[in-house]
Scaffold this motif. Structure first.
Motif, PDB file in Angstrom:
ATOM      1  N   THR A  29       3.299  77.311  18.248  1.00  0.00           N
ATOM      2  CA  THR A  29       2.219  76.960  19.350  1.00  0.00           C
ATOM      3  C   THR A  29       0.906  76.612  18.729  1.00  0.00           C
ATOM      4  N   GLU A  30       0.745  77.311  17.576  1.00  0.00           N
ATOM      5  CA  GLU A  30      -0.479  77.402  16.709  1.00  0.00           C
ATOM      6  C   GLU A  30      -0.952  75.857  16.502  1.00  0.00           C
ATOM      7  N   GLU A  31      -2.125  75.404  16.893  1.00  0.00           N
ATOM      8  CA  GLU A  31      -2.787  74.263  16.769  1.00  0.00           C
ATOM      9  C   GLU A  31      -3.664  73.956  15.494  1.00  0.00           C
ATOM     10  N   ARG A  32      -4.166  75.068  14.929  1.00  0.00           N
ATOM     11  CA  ARG A  32      -5.130  75.025  13.828  1.00  0.00           C
ATOM     12  C   ARG A  32      -4.172  74.644  12.289  1.00  0.00           C
ATOM     13  N   TRP A  33      -4.794  73.731  11.519  1.00  0.00           N
ATOM     14  CA  TRP A  33      -4.070  73.641  10.199  1.00  0.00           C
ATOM     15  C   TRP A  33      -2.821  72.895  10.326  1.00  0.00           C
ATOM     16  N   PRO A  34      -2.784  71.762  11.167  1.00  0.00           N
ATOM     17  CA  PRO A  34      -1.408  71.252  11.644  1.00  0.00           C
ATOM     18  C   PRO A  34      -0.679  70.869  10.468  1.00  0.00           C
ATOM     19  N   GLU A  35      -1.034  70.293   9.532  1.00  0.00           N
ATOM     20  CA  GLU A  35      -0.113  69.979   8.353  1.00  0.00           C
ATOM     21  C   GLU A  35       0.550  71.087   7.692  1.00  0.00           C
ATOM     22  N   TYR A  36      -0.321  72.124   7.231  1.00  0.00           N
ATOM     23  CA  TYR A  36       0.116  73.363   6.875  1.00  0.00           C
ATOM     24  C   TYR A  36       1.404  74.028   7.744  1.00  0.00           C
ATOM     25  N   MET A  37       0.930  74.004   8.997  1.00  0.00           N
ATOM     26  CA  MET A  37       1.592  74.597  10.124  1.00  0.00           C
ATOM     27  C   MET A  37       3.102  73.879  10.156  1.00  0.00           C
ATOM     28  N   ALA A  38       3.071  72.479   9.765  1.00  0.00           N
ATOM     29  CA  ALA A  38       4.460  71.734  10.039  1.00  0.00           C
ATOM     30  C   ALA A  38       5.340  72.197   8.989  1.00  0.00           C
ATOM     31  N   GLU A  39       4.816  72.517   7.766  1.00  0.00           N
ATOM     32  CA  GLU A  39       5.591  73.091   6.650  1.00  0.00           C
ATOM     33  C   GLU A  39       6.128  74.526   6.814  1.00  0.00           C
ATOM     34  N   VAL A  40       5.022  75.373   7.348  1.00  0.00           N
ATOM     35  CA  VAL A  40       5.662  76.759   7.629  1.00  0.00           C
ATOM     36  C   VAL A  40       6.967  76.660   8.580  1.00  0.00           C
ATOM     37  N   ARG A  41       6.818  76.059   9.482  1.00  0.00           N
ATOM     38  CA  ARG A  41       7.955  75.867  10.443  1.00  0.00           C
ATOM     39  C   ARG A  41       9.347  75.592   9.972  1.00  0.00           C
ATOM     40  N   ARG A  42       9.367  74.844   8.867  1.00  0.00           N
ATOM     41  CA  ARG A  42      10.525  74.548   8.234  1.00  0.00           C
ATOM     42  C   ARG A  42      11.047  75.759   7.465  1.00  0.00           C
ATOM     43  N   HIS A  43      10.290  76.766   7.175  1.00  0.00           N
ATOM     44  CA  HIS A  43      10.894  78.049   6.705  1.00  0.00           C
ATOM     45  C   HIS A  43      11.060  79.190   7.683  1.00  0.00           C
ATOM     46  N   GLY A  44      11.134  79.030   8.989  1.00  0.00           N
ATOM     47  CA  GLY A  44      11.749  79.924   9.919  1.00  0.00           C
ATOM     48  C   GLY A  44      10.547  80.958   9.939  1.00  0.00           C
ATOM     49  N   VAL A  45       9.425  80.836   9.648  1.00  0.00           N
ATOM     50  CA  VAL A  45       8.312  81.889   9.840  1.00  0.00           C
ATOM     51  C   VAL A  45       7.920  81.616  11.254  1.00  0.00           C
ATOM     52  N   ARG A  46       7.679  82.561  11.964  1.00  0.00           N
ATOM     53  CA  ARG A  46       6.906  82.534  13.431  1.00  0.00           C
ATOM     54  C   ARG A  46       5.669  83.191  13.541  1.00  0.00           C
ATOM     55  N   SER A  47       5.182  83.965  12.651  1.00  0.00           N
ATOM     56  CA  SER A  47       3.935  84.607  12.861  1.00  0.00           C
ATOM     57  C   SER A  47       3.307  84.900  11.536  1.00  0.00           C
ATOM     58  N   ALA A  48       1.950  84.874  11.383  1.00  0.00           N
ATOM     59  CA  ALA A  48       1.372  85.290   9.934  1.00  0.00           C
ATOM     60  C   ALA A  48       0.130  85.940  10.066  1.00  0.00           C
ATOM     61  N   LEU A  49      -0.350  86.511   9.047  1.00  0.00           N
ATOM     62  CA  LEU A  49      -1.429  87.446   8.926  1.00  0.00           C
ATOM     63  C   LEU A  49      -2.385  87.061   7.763  1.00  0.00           C
TER      64      LEU A  49
END
Length: 242
Positions: free
Chosen positions: A98-118
């Motif tokens: 549901t994160e709307e910041r950094w859309p291009e980067y978030m699209a890549e992160v989703r492919r790795h199965g990560v759900r949250s980050a700090l």
């Protein structure tokens, strides 16, 4: 914290400093240790992104997946870690779906199965900047207690990285001095060779070297090394102590 309970996190970080390795290897080991230290309730992935003036960004990661995400973020120059470095603020991503910041980067992160980050900024000296990335496979994995642990640990990690950077700068300066000494040695020897071969003085030989380098469109030290090799069969090696 799950790594060798007989030692504190600070002691483990100190031991890491005592190992002999280049900065990139140190960052990888720091990330692996950090992932183990911060995996209290569930496994986490960890990465460190380091920026130094006039140098490429360096990335250290606890796993191949963490490295892929950190390198992608560095490539985009956009993401929570980059923002944490620039702003000096902790950045939290509760759910990448549901994160709307950094859309291009978030699209890549989703492919790795990560759900949250700090992303936690680290305090460094001078013009260097760094941040610690912590990734989890569950959404909203970083509650107030987890954030407090990450901030406390980042303080220790930042101190450790500051020392590692000072060691790296010293090693780089020593290497630069060694190269400069070898370059100076090659030029001096080549000057002496020309003085003997041409029957001229030192100033004339140096002027001749510079003119030849300009005519051949090559660096002075490269021409000097070629002259030395043509006469003696090998380049000069300078002997000196740091």
């Amino acid at each position: 914290m799950t790594v060798d309970a007989a030692q504190t996190a600070g002691e483990r970080l100190h031991d890491l400093l005592l190992s002999d390795r280049e900065l990139t290897g140190f960052l990888d080991d720091l990330a692996a240790l950090s992932a183990a230290e911060l995996a209290v309730d569930a496994p986490v992935l960890c990465g460190f992104t380091l920026r130094r003036a006039k140098r490429n960004s360096a990335v250290g990661s606890s796993s191949a997946e963490a490295r892929a995400m950190d390198e992608t973020q560095a490539g985009f120059d956009d993401g929570p870690c980059m923002e944490a470095q620039r702003s000096g603020r902790l950045i939290s991503v509760e759910d990448v779906l549901t994160e709307e910041r950094w859309p291009e980067y978030m699209a890549e992160v989703r492919r790795h199965g990560v759900r949250s980050a700090l992303a936690v900024p680290l305090e460094l000296d001078g013009s260097a900047g760094a941040a610690m990335n912590v990734y989890a496979r569950e959404p909203r994995a970083f509650d107030d207690a987890a954030v407090s642990r990450a901030l406390a640990y980042a303080g220790l990690a930042g101190k450790t990285l500051r020392v590692a950077l000072r060691i790296a700068v010293h090693a780089e300066s020593a290497e630069h001095r060694r190269r400069a000494m070898e370059s100076r040695t090659a030029i001096d020897i080549a000057t002496g060779i020309l003085m003997v071969q041409m029957g001229c003085g030192q100033q004339e030989a140096v002027a001749m070297l510079k003119r030849l380098a300009s005519d051949r469109n090559t660096k002075l030290v490269r021409l000097a090394e070629d002259i030395v090799v043509s006469v003696g069969g090998r380049g000069p090696v300078a002997s000196f102590e740091d």
